[in-house]
Design a protein around this motif. Structure first.
Motif, mmCIF file in Angstrom:
data_model
loop_
_atom_site.group_PDB
_atom_site.id
_atom_site.type_symbol
_atom_site.label_atom_id
_atom_site.label_comp_id
_atom_site.label_asym_id
_atom_site.label_seq_id
_atom_site.Cartn_x
_atom_site.Cartn_y
_atom_site.Cartn_z
ATOM 1 N N MET A 118 -4.785 5.767 -2.177
ATOM 2 C CA MET A 118 -6.248 5.667 -2.162
ATOM 3 C C MET A 118 -6.805 6.326 -0.896
ATOM 4 S SD MET A 118 -8.681 4.388 -4.113
ATOM 5 C CE MET A 118 -9.851 5.664 -3.714
ATOM 6 N N GLU A 120 -0.427 0.868 -5.112
ATOM 7 C CA GLU A 120 0.609 1.715 -5.719
ATOM 8 C C GLU A 120 0.173 2.498 -6.960
ATOM 9 O OE1 GLU A 120 3.410 -1.552 -5.926
ATOM 10 O OE2 GLU A 120 4.692 -0.546 -4.451
ATOM 11 N N LYS A 150 -17.145 -10.183 3.679
ATOM 12 C CA LYS A 150 -16.554 -9.204 4.616
ATOM 13 C C LYS A 150 -17.591 -8.187 5.086
ATOM 14 C CE LYS A 150 -11.822 -9.710 3.130
ATOM 15 N NZ LYS A 150 -10.747 -9.326 2.259
ATOM 16 N N LYS A 194 -12.215 2.795 6.108
ATOM 17 C CA LYS A 194 -10.989 2.055 6.422
ATOM 18 C C LYS A 194 -10.313 1.580 5.141
ATOM 19 C CE LYS A 194 -9.092 0.060 10.135
ATOM 20 N NZ LYS A 194 -8.148 -0.530 9.207
ATOM 21 N N VAL A 195 -9.440 2.452 4.623
ATOM 22 C CA VAL A 195 -8.758 2.137 3.371
ATOM 23 C C VAL A 195 -7.431 1.413 3.647
ATOM 24 C CG1 VAL A 195 -8.140 3.075 1.124
ATOM 25 C CG2 VAL A 195 -9.680 4.374 2.590
ATOM 26 N N ALA A 196 -6.926 1.547 4.857
ATOM 27 C CA ALA A 196 -5.597 1.005 5.177
ATOM 28 C C ALA A 196 -5.517 -0.488 4.913
ATOM 29 C CB ALA A 196 -5.272 1.283 6.636
ATOM 30 N N SER A 231 0.831 -1.216 0.000
ATOM 31 C CA SER A 231 0.000 0.000 0.000
ATOM 32 C C SER A 231 0.862 1.261 0.000
ATOM 33 C CB SER A 231 -0.918 0.004 1.224
ATOM 34 O OG SER A 231 -1.584 1.233 1.301
ATOM 35 N N SER A 232 0.543 2.175 -0.936
ATOM 36 C CA SER A 232 1.264 3.452 -1.020
ATOM 37 C C SER A 232 0.582 4.532 -0.184
ATOM 38 C CB SER A 232 1.283 3.924 -2.475
ATOM 39 O OG SER A 232 -0.049 4.169 -2.909
ATOM 40 N N GLY A 233 -0.679 4.283 0.171
ATOM 41 C CA GLY A 233 -1.460 5.291 0.884
ATOM 42 C C GLY A 233 -2.265 6.188 -0.055
ATOM 43 N N ASN A 265 -11.723 -3.974 -4.549
ATOM 44 C CA ASN A 265 -10.849 -3.881 -5.726
ATOM 45 C C ASN A 265 -10.082 -5.176 -5.918
ATOM 46 O OD1 ASN A 265 -8.606 -1.324 -4.249
ATOM 47 N ND2 ASN A 265 -9.291 -3.263 -3.447
ATOM 48 N N LYS A 282 -18.130 -8.086 9.050
ATOM 49 C CA LYS A 282 -17.617 -6.901 9.745
ATOM 50 C C LYS A 282 -18.721 -5.862 10.001
ATOM 51 C CE LYS A 282 -12.975 -7.782 7.981
ATOM 52 N NZ LYS A 282 -11.601 -7.303 7.952
ATOM 53 N N PHE A 339 -12.717 -1.293 2.816
ATOM 54 C CA PHE A 339 -12.184 -1.600 1.489
ATOM 55 C C PHE A 339 -11.810 -3.079 1.515
ATOM 56 C CE2 PHE A 339 -11.007 2.017 -1.411
ATOM 57 C CZ PHE A 339 -11.771 2.972 -0.774
ATOM 58 N N PRO A 373 -5.248 -7.746 15.771
ATOM 59 C CA PRO A 373 -6.697 -7.538 15.915
ATOM 60 C C PRO A 373 -7.295 -7.133 14.566
ATOM 61 C CG PRO A 373 -5.452 -5.725 16.926
ATOM 62 C CD PRO A 373 -4.454 -6.774 16.519
ATOM 63 N N LEU A 419 -11.491 -3.432 11.845
ATOM 64 C CA LEU A 419 -12.804 -3.143 11.258
ATOM 65 C C LEU A 419 -13.895 -4.025 11.882
ATOM 66 C CD1 LEU A 419 -14.025 -1.283 9.170
ATOM 67 C CD2 LEU A 419 -13.509 -2.962 7.411
ATOM 68 N N LYS A 447 -7.553 7.803 -8.454
ATOM 69 C CA LYS A 447 -8.014 7.521 -7.094
ATOM 70 C C LYS A 447 -8.804 8.702 -6.523
ATOM 71 C CE LYS A 447 -4.999 3.687 -6.167
ATOM 72 N NZ LYS A 447 -3.771 3.100 -5.633
HETATM 73 O O1 PMT Z 1 -2.613 2.503 -0.757
HETATM 74 P P1 PMT Z 1 -2.713 2.273 -2.250
HETATM 75 O O2 PMT Z 1 -1.388 1.910 -2.876
HETATM 76 O O3 PMT Z 1 -3.393 3.425 -2.950
HETATM 77 O O4 PMT Z 1 -3.633 0.975 -2.494
HETATM 78 C C1 PMT Z 1 -4.996 1.013 -2.193
HETATM 79 C C2 PMT Z 1 -5.467 -0.288 -1.511
HETATM 80 C C3 PMT Z 1 -5.276 -1.471 -2.445
HETATM 81 C C4 PMT Z 1 -4.667 -0.514 -0.217
HETATM 82 C C5 PMT Z 1 -6.989 -0.083 -1.148
HETATM 83 O O5 PMT Z 1 -7.707 0.136 -2.331
HETATM 84 C C6 PMT Z 1 -7.550 -1.295 -0.431
HETATM 85 O O6 PMT Z 1 -8.007 -2.257 -1.009
HETATM 86 N N1 PMT Z 1 -7.529 -1.254 0.928
HETATM 87 C C7 PMT Z 1 -7.928 -2.392 1.799
HETATM 88 C C8 PMT Z 1 -6.760 -3.311 1.970
HETATM 89 C C9 PMT Z 1 -7.071 -4.479 2.876
HETATM 90 O O7 PMT Z 1 -6.466 -4.605 3.890
HETATM 91 O O8 PMT Z 1 -8.035 -5.261 2.474
HETATM 92 P P2 PMT Z 1 -8.545 -6.568 3.301
HETATM 93 O O9 PMT Z 1 -9.493 -7.198 2.364
HETATM 94 O O10 PMT Z 1 -7.393 -7.366 3.800
HETATM 95 O O11 PMT Z 1 -9.293 -5.969 4.553
HETATM 96 C C10 PMT Z 1 -10.673 -5.634 4.524
HETATM 97 C C11 PMT Z 1 -10.929 -4.445 5.433
HETATM 98 O O12 PMT Z 1 -10.636 -4.793 6.782
HETATM 99 C C12 PMT Z 1 -10.104 -3.206 5.102
HETATM 100 O O13 PMT Z 1 -10.937 -2.077 5.230
HETATM 101 C C13 PMT Z 1 -9.019 -3.207 6.187
HETATM 102 O O14 PMT Z 1 -8.605 -1.885 6.524
HETATM 103 C C14 PMT Z 1 -9.717 -3.893 7.357
HETATM 104 N N2 PMT Z 1 -8.818 -4.657 8.227
HETATM 105 C C15 PMT Z 1 -8.133 -5.736 7.766
HETATM 106 C C16 PMT Z 1 -7.350 -6.464 8.607
HETATM 107 C C17 PMT Z 1 -7.231 -6.064 9.951
HETATM 108 N N3 PMT Z 1 -6.456 -6.732 10.800
HETATM 109 N N4 PMT Z 1 -7.902 -4.987 10.389
HETATM 110 C C18 PMT Z 1 -8.696 -4.287 9.550
HETATM 111 O O15 PMT Z 1 -9.315 -3.298 9.962
#
Ligand code: PMT
Length: 399
Positions: free
Chosen positions: A215, A358, A336, A272-274, A211-213, A348, A340, A322, A304, A307, A381
Motif C-alpha cells: 500500500m 499483504e 485517531k 503515513k502508511v507504515a 505489512s508487505s509494504g 481499512n 493525531k 492510515f 513513540p 504520527l 492498491k
Molecule cells: O503493507 P500492506 O501489506 O500493503 O498493508 C497495508 C496496511 C494494512 C499496512 C495499510 O493499509 C494500513 O492500514 N496502514 C496503517 C497501519 C497502522 O499502523 O495502523 P494503526 O491504526 O495502528 O496506526 C494509525 C496511524 O498511526 C498509522 O498511520 C501509523 O503509521 C501511525 N502510527 C502508529 C503507531 C505508532 N507508534 N506510530 C505511528 O506513526
C-alpha cells in the motif's frame, strides 16, 4: 487541455452506454481528438449518430467495413490514439480482453494496441463480484490496464451494490490526469512511510506485523506520477522502490521516528502508511536467547507514536494517516484523526477479504476531521493510491 491528444473511446453493450455521450462530449470540450468504436451491443443502447455528432471525428462499428480513413482499420485504430478508454466496459468485454479474444472491431483493436488502456466497468453487482469477472480484472490489472471505478450505488436492474460505472466527469478527470498530473502536487516534497517495523528481541528474532509494504509503495508511486518529490521511508519489505523515488530504509519504529522527524520541517505532505509497532522489547539481547525449557517473558515498552508527534509539530503540512482496524472501523478511525491532528485518514478493516495487509487490493474509507467520509469499493492498491493522491491535491488547493 487535451489538445494534441487522440483518444479512442470503446463503447460496449450495457445500459451505461448512454453515458458514453457525455464522456465523448467532455473529451471534445477539452480539445481531444476523439474516435469511437462501438460493439453490436452498444449500438442497441445508443446510436452511432449520437456519438458521431458529439465526437465529430469518426465512429466505427464494423470490422469488415471498407476503411475510410486509414489502411487496415483495426490496426490503425489501435496505433493512432494516445490512449484507449473502454467505457462502459461490460463483464463480457473484460472477459474477452483477459482471454485475448478478438471477435469484434473493439476487441481486435484492444488486442492490437500497445497504447495505455483505461476501462470503466459497468455491470450488475453479482456479475461484478463473480469470481470469473474478478479474475479477469486481476489479469488485466497485471497487464497494466487502468480501472476507473466501478462505484457502489443504485443499479439499472433495481438493486444496489458495486458495479455502477463511475460518473463521466470522474472518468474524464482520470484521463486528463494521466496526461496532466495534478499541478497542486507538482514539485511538492512528500514523505511516505511503508512496511511493518521490526523490533529486535535478540540478534536473530524480532517482533513485527503483516505489512508487505504494497500500500505504501503504491502511494509513493502515485505521488511520483503526480510530479511530487517523494521520499519513501520504508521498513523492510520485499518490494523494489518505484523509479524516481528516494528510498530511506529503516528497521525499527525508533529509526522510522528519527528518519521522519529529521525531514518533516521541509515536507509539504506526509502520508503515513507504515504499520508501526506500538511496543518494542524493553531490551534487545546481545546474544541469541537460549532455549531453557522454562517459560520466557519478554517485557514490552511503548514506542513513540510518530504520527501523533507529527500532529503536534504540524506547521502547515498536510498530514495523512492510515488506520488498520479490526472492529468499529469508523469510530476508532475518527478518534485517531482527532487525537493525531490529521487532515485526512484512510481507514481499512483488515479483517475483510481483499483488504489490508499483504493483499493486492484494499477496501478503504477516506475520513476527514469534519466527519465527512468517502467509501471506496475494492480496488488494487495503486488505484486507491491514485485516488488518494487526487484527494490530497484537493486539500492542498483548498489551503
Ligand atoms: O503493507 P500492506 O501489506 O500493503 O498493508 C497495508 C496496511 C494494512 C499496512 C495499510 O493499509 C494500513 O492500514 N496502514 C496503517 C497501519 C497502522 O499502523 O495502523 P494503526 O491504526 O495502528 O496506526 C494509525 C496511524 O498511526 C498509522 O498511520 C501509523 O503509521 C501511525 N502510527 C502508529 C503507531 C505508532 N507508534 N506510530 C505511528 O506513526
Amino acid at each position: 487541455m487535451l489538445s494534441g491528444k487522440t483518444i479512442l473511446v470503446g463503447v460496449t453493450g450495457g445500459i451505461a452506454a448512454y453515458k458514453a455521450a457525455e464522456i465523448v462530449s467532455r473529451l471534445k470540450k477539452l480539445h481531444a481528438e476523439v474516435h469511437v468504436v462501438m460493439t453490436d451491443g452498444a449500438v442497441r443502447f445508443i446510436t452511432p449518430l449520437a456519438l458521431r455528432t458529439l465526437a465529430a471525428t469518426s465512429v466505427h462499428t464494423d470490422t469488415f467495413a471498407e476503411p475510410k480513413m486509414w489502411n487496415v482499420e483495426h490496426i490503425a485504430l489501435a496505433q493512432r490514439p494516445d490512449l484507449i478508454l473502454v467505457a462502459p466496459a461490460t463483464a463480457n468485454t473484460l472477459a474477452k480482453m483477459a482471454a485475448g479474444i478478438a471477435d469484434n472491431l473493439l476487441t481486435s483493436v484492444l488486442l492490437a494496441t500497445d497504447k495505455p488502456v483505461f476501462a470503466a466497468p459497468a455491470m450488475n453487482h453479482v456479475m461484478y463480484h463473480h469470481p470469473a469477472t474478478q479474475a479477469n480484472i486481476a489479469v488485466l490489472k497485471e497487464r497494466r490496464v487502468r480501472f476507473i471505478g466501478p462505484v457502489s450505488g443504485f443499479q439499472a436492474c433495481g438493486s444496489e451494490g458495486d458495479g455502477r460505472m463511475s460518473e463521466p466527469a470522474e472518468i474524464v478527470a482520470q484521463v486528463r490526469e494521466y496526461f496532466q498530473p495534478p499541478s497542486a502536487l507538482n514539485g511538492k516534497k512528500v514523505i511516505v512511510t511503508a512496511g511493518g517495523t521490526q523490533e529486535s528481541i535478540d540478534p536473530v528474532r524480532f517482533i513485527t506485523n503483516r505489512s508487505s509494504g504494497r500500500m505504501g509503495y503504491a502511494v509513493a508511486e502515485a505521488m511520483r506520477e503526480s510530479g511530487a518529490e517523494v521520499c519513501l521511508i520504508s521498513a523492510p519489505t520485499h518490494l523494489q522502490a518505484p523509479s524516481g523515488v528516494e528510498l530511506t530504509p529503516v528497521v525499527s519504529a525508533q529509526e522510522m521516528y528519527q528518519a521522519v522527524l529529521s525531514r518533516y520541517d521541509r515536507a509539504d505532505v506526509l502520508v503515513k502508511v507504515a504499520a508501526v509497532a506500538d511496543y518494542r522489547p524493553a531490551q534487545s539481547a546481545d546474544q541469541k536467547i537460549k532455549k531453557t525449557g522454562d517459560q520466557l517473558t519478554i517485557e514490552l515498552i511503548p514506542n513513540p507514536d510518530i504520527l501523533a508527534e507529527l500532529g503536534k509539530r504540524k506547521r502547515g503540512q498536510i498530514l495523512v494517516g492510515f488506520a488498520a482496524e479490526t472492529e468499529r472501523l469508523i469510530e476508532h478511525a475518527m478518534e485517531k484523526i482527532r487525537r493525531k491532528n490529521l487532515d485526512m485518514l484512510v481507514a481499512n478493516d483488515v479483517t475483510k477479504p481483499g483488504a489490508g495487509f499483504e493483499s493486492l487490493t484494499n477496501i478503504v474509507s477516506f475520513l476527514y476531521p469534519d466527519g465527512q467520509r468517502k467509501d471506496l469499493v475494492q480496488m488494487s492498491k495503486i488505484e486507491i493510491a491514485r485516488i488518494l493522491v487526487r484527494e490530497i491535491a484537493e486539500l492542498i488547493e483548498k489551503k
